[in-house]
Design an enzyme around this catalytic site. Structure first.
Site, PDB file in Angstrom:
ATOM      1  CG  HIS A  85      41.399  91.148  79.324  1.00 37.61           C
ATOM      2  ND1 HIS A  85      40.435  91.613  78.812  1.00 37.61           N
ATOM      3  CD2 HIS A  85      40.919  90.111  79.857  1.00 37.61           C
ATOM      4  CE1 HIS A  85      39.254  91.315  79.494  1.00 37.61           C
ATOM      5  NE2 HIS A  85      39.379  90.298  80.001  1.00 37.61           N
TER       6      HIS A  85
ATOM      7  CD  GLU B 136      32.592 103.590  61.040  1.00 36.90           C
ATOM      8  OE1 GLU B 136      33.771 103.301  61.509  1.00 36.90           O
ATOM      9  OE2 GLU B 136      31.806 103.985  61.828  1.00 36.90           O
TER      10      GLU B 136
ATOM     11  CG  ASN C 117      41.268 102.497  61.846  1.00 39.01           C
ATOM     12  OD1 ASN C 117      42.236 103.192  61.256  1.00 39.01           O
ATOM     13  ND2 ASN C 117      41.244 102.619  63.082  1.00 39.01           N
ATOM     14  CG  ASP C 118      35.609  99.583  61.060  1.00 35.82           C
ATOM     15  OD1 ASP C 118      35.701  98.153  61.041  1.00 35.82           O
ATOM     16  OD2 ASP C 118      35.373  99.936  62.115  1.00 35.82           O
TER      17      ASP C 118
ATOM     18  NE  ARG D 236      39.117  97.721  62.516  1.00 31.63           N
ATOM     19  CZ  ARG D 236      38.879  98.696  63.424  1.00 31.63           C
ATOM     20  NH1 ARG D 236      39.981  99.298  63.727  1.00 31.63           N
ATOM     21  NH2 ARG D 236      37.661  98.767  63.737  1.00 31.63           N
TER      22      ARG D 236
ATOM     23  CB  CYS E 138      38.382 110.199  63.647  1.00 26.87           C
ATOM     24  SG  CYS E 138      36.877 109.361  63.254  1.00 26.87           S
TER      25      CYS E 138
END
Length: 588
Positions: A202, A443, A466-467, A477, A514
């Site tokens: 959040h 990924e 990222n992954d 991560r 990306c």
């Protein structure tokens, strides 16, 4: 941590998870909400029990009204995604089962409403606090926020900051709720730093919506931060600097000025120019977006289109799978805003750190039911998304890509649904572009192993670094205990990406990247030298990256990559890249 230890660490850099982009510099303020321990009041008669029931009902009504007011206050600037957070807290307030349990405590134990309410909600928190699912962990924060408000209301204390803000500050907290921030003056919050939270928390959602630089998951006990001490926050790189020295302050101030505007003045001349090297090698620069309405900023950023539209934020906005008509309207808005530029859309990448409300937590969600694997479990939802995307493809170029593809079988199963969606639209007489590409995100190590076959089967490839990094080095991560910013230089990651690009080009398929790695100026020469066709990143990063590409010879980047891929260690590769960047005037 002792006071002496804290003093030694001033001027030191602390790493966390980048939650919202931007640079902030200002005095620290440690957030403290009144968390009074509710006293145990013993009741002596049925009349007192009935009176507690009435007090409870009145307090719940007041808190409910207050949350709805905060939601209304946030609506003009924060957006519907945060409205859903307030809705979730109102649902907790209105939960009939919770109210029944509290009344049961009051009646059975003959105690006051404030203590009974605190006990019931604390038990609810404890039952889900150990869950590995990040969505459930966020529910713990929602329950805590509601518990604090209701108990403080019963005690007549309110739920505001214990010390109101009178000047702009960097807000430190173990965790912070949307209502805490909305209760403050927006101009008083320069940046946010929290001990807990992740990129989908959040706090991150709030900070992004309000454009407040934020770093979460910082390994620093915020109670030991000196209020009033100068702090620098780098929301791009997840960096927090306590009491920086004068040279660092000057550097941070320069960096902040450079990043205040999406397109700095010194890059203005490049806005409409292509990302082409001096020796005529062209790279497409694309923007990453989370919401369809963000597509309006793509042209302003000088991007060639959208390279990653994360549609799962549609799910997070609605709290459930959005209807086909809602999706169609949202995608149409994005396509029209791009004015002919391509829109690359990732189908719902749910599961793991973007879990589905109501689903039982998995022991290891990162290795569980997520991405395409989850979508294929519910084919009707994937079909609806395919139909919605195809139905707007006649208005402008739409590319659709599938996340977390493991093997060719998965892709071919999805391809069958893709053809079914086309057939359904054709029967209804809906116009669409039958040539709309269907590609994959690479990924996972298994997709790299099968990249030759996947490249032949799909229409395009996009590397999700990222992954891919997470699964390659076996490090969550979102877990600061096992991750390090330098992991992105790991040779195993780069050799896999080189293999993907080579296979894609051999199959005559365009290859994009990306992940966050594409925003690092020191990494851009390597990506360029690998022959990547497209880079997709945050719109604010595009001016800098375009400038680097237009001033860097492709031939030089190719020579760098030849040596870089031979690196046996992470540090060898990193030093090569840093030296090259320094020699060519590339700075972070």
């Amino acid at each position: 941590m002792t006071e002496e230890t804290t003093k030694k660490r001033t001027g030191r850099r602390w790493r966390g998870i980048p939650a919202a982009p931007g640079i902030a510099l200002g005095p620290a303020f440690v957030h403290s909400v009144r968390h009074e321990q509710p006293p145990i009041r013993h009741l002596t008669s049925l009349a007192e029990v009935e009176a507690e029931f009435a007090r409870l009902a009145e307090s719940l009504s007041m808190v409910r009204d207050d949350l709805l007011r905060l939601k209304g206050d946030s609506g003009g600037t924060v957006g519907s995604a945060l409205g859903k957070i307030f809705d979730a807290q109102v649902m907790i307030v209105d939960d009939a089962a919770i109210v029944a349990q509290v009344k049961g405590f009051i009646e059975r134990e003959q105690i006051g409403a404030e203590n009974a309410y605190s006990r019931v909600l604390t038990e609810a928190q404890q039952s889900i606090a150990r869950a590995s699912d990040p969505y459930l962990r966020e529910m713990v924060n929602d329950i805590e926020a509601v518990k604090t408000r209701v108990v403080n209301c019963l005690l007549g204390l309110g739920a505001s900051l214990s010390t109101p803000l009178s000047a702009p500050v960097i807000l430190f907290a173990d965790n912070i709720t949307p209502s805490d921030i909305i209760s403050l003056k927006r101009d008083c919050v320069l940046g946010i730093v929290t001990e807990g939270g992740g990129q989908t928390s959040h706090t991150a959602l709030l900070a992004k919506s309000l454009r407040i630089p934020a770093v979460v998951g910082v390994g620093l006990d915020v109670r030991m931060v000196r209020s009033g001490g100068l702090v620098a926050v780098d929301g791009y790189n997840g960096l927090v600097i306590l009491e920086p020295d004068p040279a660092t302050i000057e550097f941070i101030q320069r960096k902040r000025k450079r990043t205040l505007a999406p397109w700095p003045k010194k890059f203005e001349v490049l806005r409409e120019l292509p990302a082409t090297t001096p020796d005529k090698h062209r790279v497409r620069l694309m923007a990453n977006i989370d919401l369809g309405r963000e597509a309006t900023s793509v042209a302003e950023a000088g991007a060639d289109g959208v390279g990653l539209y994360r549609t799962e934020y549609l799910f997070l906005e609605h709290g459930k799978y959005p209807s086909e008509s809602v999706q169609r309207a949202t995608y149409r808005e994005a396509v029209e805003a791009l004015g002919g530029r391509p829109l690359v859309v990732r189908t719902f990448d749910l599961g793991s750190d973007k879990a589905i409300p109501g689903r039982s937590p998995e022991p290891n969600p990162a290795l569980g039911l997520r991405g395409l694997r989850l979508s294929l479990r519910y084919p009707e939802t994937l079909l609806a998304q395919f139909r919605a995307l195809l139905s707007v493809s006649a208005l402008g170029p739409v590319w659709v890509m599938l996340p977390m593809v493991i093997d060719v079988e998965e892709f071919l199963e999805a391809r069958k649904l893709w053809q079914s969606a086309k057939s359904a639209l054709k029967k209804k007489g809906v116009k669409f572009d039958a040539r709309t590409p269907l590609g994959i995100m690479v990924e996972t190590p298994s997709s790299v192993c099968m990249i030759e076959e996947l490249a032949e089967a799909s229409d395009f490839l996009s590397i999700g670094s990222n992954d891919l990094l997470q699964y390659t080095v076996v490090a969550d991560r979102g877990n600061r205990a096992v991750t390090h910013p330098n992991d992105r230089w790991h040779p195993a990651l780069w050799r896999q990406m080189a293999a993907v690009i080579k296979a894609g080009h051999r199959a005559r398929r365009p290859v994009a990247i990306c992940g966050e790695i594409a925003t690092d100026p020191q990494v851009v020469p390597i990506l360029l030298g690998l022959g990547i066709d497209s880079l997709s990143c945050h719109p604010n990063s595009i001016p800098k990256i375009k400038s680097i590409i237009r001033n860097l010879r492709y031939a030089d980047a190719r020579k760098l990559v030849e040596r870089f891929l031979e690196s046996a260690t992470l540090e060898q590769g990193r030093q090569l890249a840093l030296r090259f960047a320094g020699q060519h005037g590339i700075r972070v």
